[in-house]
Design a protein around this motif. Sequence first.
Motif, PDB file in Angstrom:
ATOM      1  N   VAL A   1       0.841  -1.196   0.000  1.00 26.48           N
ATOM      2  CA  VAL A   1       0.000   0.000   0.000  1.00 26.48           C
ATOM      3  C   VAL A   1       0.875   1.245   0.000  1.00 26.48           C
ATOM      4  O   VAL A   1       1.859   1.327   0.743  1.00 26.48           O
ATOM      5  N   VAL A   2       0.551   2.183  -0.860  1.00 26.95           N
ATOM      6  CA  VAL A   2       1.215   3.482  -0.866  1.00 26.95           C
ATOM      7  C   VAL A   2       0.129   4.496  -0.556  1.00 26.95           C
ATOM      8  O   VAL A   2      -0.893   4.542  -1.235  1.00 26.95           O
TER       9      VAL A   2
ATOM     10  N   ALA B   1       0.281   8.077  -6.363  1.00 22.87           N
ATOM     11  CA  ALA B   1       0.223   7.330  -7.616  1.00 22.87           C
ATOM     12  C   ALA B   1       1.612   7.176  -8.263  1.00 22.87           C
ATOM     13  O   ALA B   1       1.987   6.071  -8.655  1.00 22.87           O
ATOM     14  N   PRO B   2       2.421   8.253  -8.367  1.00 16.12           N
ATOM     15  CA  PRO B   2       3.760   8.072  -8.946  1.00 16.12           C
ATOM     16  C   PRO B   2       4.627   7.110  -8.133  1.00 16.12           C
ATOM     17  O   PRO B   2       5.352   6.287  -8.705  1.00 16.12           O
ATOM     18  N   THR B   3       4.570   7.184  -6.779  1.00 19.57           N
ATOM     19  CA  THR B   3       5.358   6.265  -5.962  1.00 19.57           C
ATOM     20  C   THR B   3       4.867   4.837  -6.181  1.00 19.57           C
ATOM     21  O   THR B   3       5.670   3.905  -6.292  1.00 19.57           O
ATOM     22  N   ALA B   4       3.557   4.674  -6.254  1.00 12.07           N
ATOM     23  CA  ALA B   4       2.996   3.339  -6.482  1.00 12.07           C
ATOM     24  C   ALA B   4       3.511   2.777  -7.810  1.00 12.07           C
ATOM     25  O   ALA B   4       3.838   1.590  -7.906  1.00 12.07           O
ATOM     26  N   SER B   5       3.624   3.641  -8.841  1.00 12.35           N
ATOM     27  CA  SER B   5       4.129   3.111 -10.117  1.00 12.35           C
ATOM     28  C   SER B   5       5.587   2.682  -9.977  1.00 12.35           C
ATOM     29  O   SER B   5       5.994   1.681 -10.564  1.00 12.35           O
ATOM     30  N   GLY B   6       6.355   3.435  -9.170  1.00 14.22           N
ATOM     31  CA  GLY B   6       7.751   3.055  -8.935  1.00 14.22           C
ATOM     32  C   GLY B   6       7.845   1.732  -8.215  1.00 14.22           C
ATOM     33  O   GLY B   6       8.650   0.861  -8.588  1.00 14.22           O
TER      34      GLY B   6
ATOM     35  N   GLN C   1      11.960  -7.431  -9.822  1.00 13.21           N
ATOM     36  CA  GLN C   1      12.300  -8.536  -8.919  1.00 13.21           C
ATOM     37  C   GLN C   1      11.524  -9.809  -9.252  1.00 13.21           C
ATOM     38  O   GLN C   1      11.672 -10.817  -8.562  1.00 13.21           O
ATOM     39  N   GLY C   2      10.677  -9.739 -10.232  1.00 13.24           N
ATOM     40  CA  GLY C   2       9.892 -10.914 -10.620  1.00 13.24           C
ATOM     41  C   GLY C   2       8.719 -11.203  -9.704  1.00 13.24           C
ATOM     42  O   GLY C   2       8.183 -12.303  -9.675  1.00 13.24           O
ATOM     43  N   LYS C   3       8.315 -10.175  -8.922  1.00 15.75           N
ATOM     44  CA  LYS C   3       7.182 -10.396  -7.996  1.00 15.75           C
ATOM     45  C   LYS C   3       5.925  -9.755  -8.579  1.00 15.75           C
ATOM     46  O   LYS C   3       5.330  -8.860  -7.970  1.00 15.75           O
ATOM     47  N   GLU C   4       5.541 -10.212  -9.741  1.00 19.20           N
ATOM     48  CA  GLU C   4       4.407  -9.568 -10.404  1.00 19.20           C
ATOM     49  C   GLU C   4       3.059  -9.965  -9.813  1.00 19.20           C
ATOM     50  O   GLU C   4       2.028  -9.404 -10.174  1.00 19.20           O
ATOM     51  N   ASP C   5       3.074 -10.954  -8.911  1.00 20.06           N
ATOM     52  CA  ASP C   5       1.819 -11.346  -8.268  1.00 20.06           C
ATOM     53  C   ASP C   5       1.440 -10.383  -7.147  1.00 20.06           C
ATOM     54  O   ASP C   5       0.319 -10.425  -6.637  1.00 20.06           O
ATOM     55  N   VAL C   6       2.384  -9.511  -6.747  1.00 18.52           N
ATOM     56  CA  VAL C   6       2.081  -8.549  -5.690  1.00 18.52           C
ATOM     57  C   VAL C   6       1.517  -7.282  -6.331  1.00 18.52           C
ATOM     58  O   VAL C   6       2.137  -6.677  -7.194  1.00 18.52           O
ATOM     59  N   LYS C   7       0.306  -6.911  -5.904  1.00 19.13           N
ATOM     60  CA  LYS C   7      -0.350  -5.735  -6.481  1.00 19.13           C
ATOM     61  C   LYS C   7      -0.018  -4.504  -5.638  1.00 19.13           C
ATOM     62  O   LYS C   7       0.057  -4.586  -4.414  1.00 19.13           O
ATOM     63  N   VAL C   8       0.168  -3.395  -6.292  1.00 20.78           N
ATOM     64  CA  VAL C   8       0.414  -2.150  -5.575  1.00 20.78           C
ATOM     65  C   VAL C   8      -0.887  -1.347  -5.547  1.00 20.78           C
ATOM     66  O   VAL C   8      -1.530  -1.145  -6.572  1.00 20.78           O
ATOM     67  N   VAL C   9      -1.269  -0.960  -4.341  1.00 17.38           N
ATOM     68  CA  VAL C   9      -2.520  -0.209  -4.161  1.00 17.38           C
ATOM     69  C   VAL C   9      -2.184   1.169  -3.612  1.00 17.38           C
ATOM     70  O   VAL C   9      -1.499   1.291  -2.601  1.00 17.38           O
ATOM     71  N   ALA C  10      -2.633   2.199  -4.289  1.00 16.04           N
ATOM     72  CA  ALA C  10      -2.436   3.564  -3.788  1.00 16.04           C
ATOM     73  C   ALA C  10      -3.743   4.044  -3.174  1.00 16.04           C
ATOM     74  O   ALA C  10      -4.814   3.814  -3.716  1.00 16.04           O
ATOM     75  N   PHE C  11      -3.613   4.669  -1.998  1.00 16.80           N
ATOM     76  CA  PHE C  11      -4.785   5.224  -1.327  1.00 16.80           C
ATOM     77  C   PHE C  11      -4.651   6.737  -1.248  1.00 16.80           C
ATOM     78  O   PHE C  11      -3.554   7.248  -1.005  1.00 16.80           O
TER      79      PHE C  11
ATOM     80  N   ARG D   1       0.699   6.534 -18.445  1.00 20.52           N
ATOM     81  CA  ARG D   1       1.803   5.587 -18.676  1.00 20.52           C
ATOM     82  C   ARG D   1       1.364   4.127 -18.572  1.00 20.52           C
ATOM     83  O   ARG D   1       2.164   3.229 -18.726  1.00 20.52           O
ATOM     84  N   ASN D   2       0.073   3.940 -18.259  1.00 19.97           N
ATOM     85  CA  ASN D   2      -0.487   2.591 -18.167  1.00 19.97           C
ATOM     86  C   ASN D   2       0.218   1.722 -17.122  1.00 19.97           C
ATOM     87  O   ASN D   2       0.517   0.559 -17.347  1.00 19.97           O
TER      88      ASN D   2
END
Lengths: 298, 99
Positions: free
Chosen positions: A40-41, A72-77, A85-95, A115-116
Amino acid sequence: MIRGLPEEEYFAPGHRACAGCGGALALRHVLKATGKNIVVVQATGCMEVVSSPYPETSWRVPWLHVAFETAAPTASGVARALKTQGKEDVKVVAFGGDGATFDIGFGGISGTFERNENIMYVCNENGAYMNTGMQRSSATPFGASASTMPAGKKIPGKKELKKPVALILAAHNAPYVATASVCDLNDINRKVKKAMAIKGPTYIEINSPCPTGWYCDSAKAIEVARLAMQTRIAPMYEIENGKVTITHDITEPKPVEEYLKAQGRFKHLSPEQIKEIQGQVDKEWAKLKKLQDAGCEL
Amino acid sequence: MAKKENSKPAEKMVFNVGAVIYEPGSTIKNKTGGWRAMKPKIDQAKCIKCGICWANCPDMSVKKNEKGEFEIDYDYCKGCGICANECPVKAILMEIEKK
């Protein structure tokens, strides 16, 4: 499972949100739907302040607090770092609250969607900067009184309409944009799960009551949120790849007066102003209906 | 040109770690029950165990016990009254908190 909702809690009690806080309830249910495989960001705002009084935290998932405009920009980072790192199963959620989303962080969110980036953005929309004392934001509804523009003899409340951020972000070609409300928790669960499964930028705006800022009884918080839905003031819809679907079709709407009379921030309104608000609400609903029925891509 | 004394090569730069909290969910140490002015009470005879109070609590203070009954966690309940207002059978009553 109770009422179709998971029993696990990823948001701990003891947080400092006011009694009857709609935002805390929204967070609780968003986390129930996402599960623990997230980062979470969070932008500055009520929900950040009440959940992280140092050295304590209410979060049971990895959580980052960033500046007001950079969720949102930090979440994209973070999302890109996880991808490397190959951890594409971890979703980033911005609040973010509506101040962070509609005003201060708007440029960053627009860039992230353009930037999609693969993130989910959740906005807790309660219509003002509640954390610092109910100042006007661009999500404040027409006619409402706020501390930076209190209604009086000269100013009859906010003169401008709410910024249609959900529609603006859908116009960025986002794969999924939805509005929800704490009056339907199973709907929040369904929409968040749907957004979690989509690759790309997704946005969910949750209308949540703030008894302190709306000047209503804390016990009636959910009731007021329900009235917002029933009067069509807060329409609930989702936009999938540009196609609009109204998820809660209100065929027999209640007059907006019922919603407005329940809150102190609208107590100054004259019958003419209430009529004007009714006209705006009808117009917005007609627009949504047209978008839905046309079936064209936004 | 004189070299600035405070300039360091990049590899020697030290970044201070910001505020890091290592214990998840640690606000449970903060018993918000003390904020309460009104106290909710569940009438188990009237309760239909629908779970609406559990779902709508912003403070995660309604819990299900082993018997399947819902009960209030007074350690954290702030007494907002949402549970009593949302209860479809009016099985929750708000009483004035006595301290």
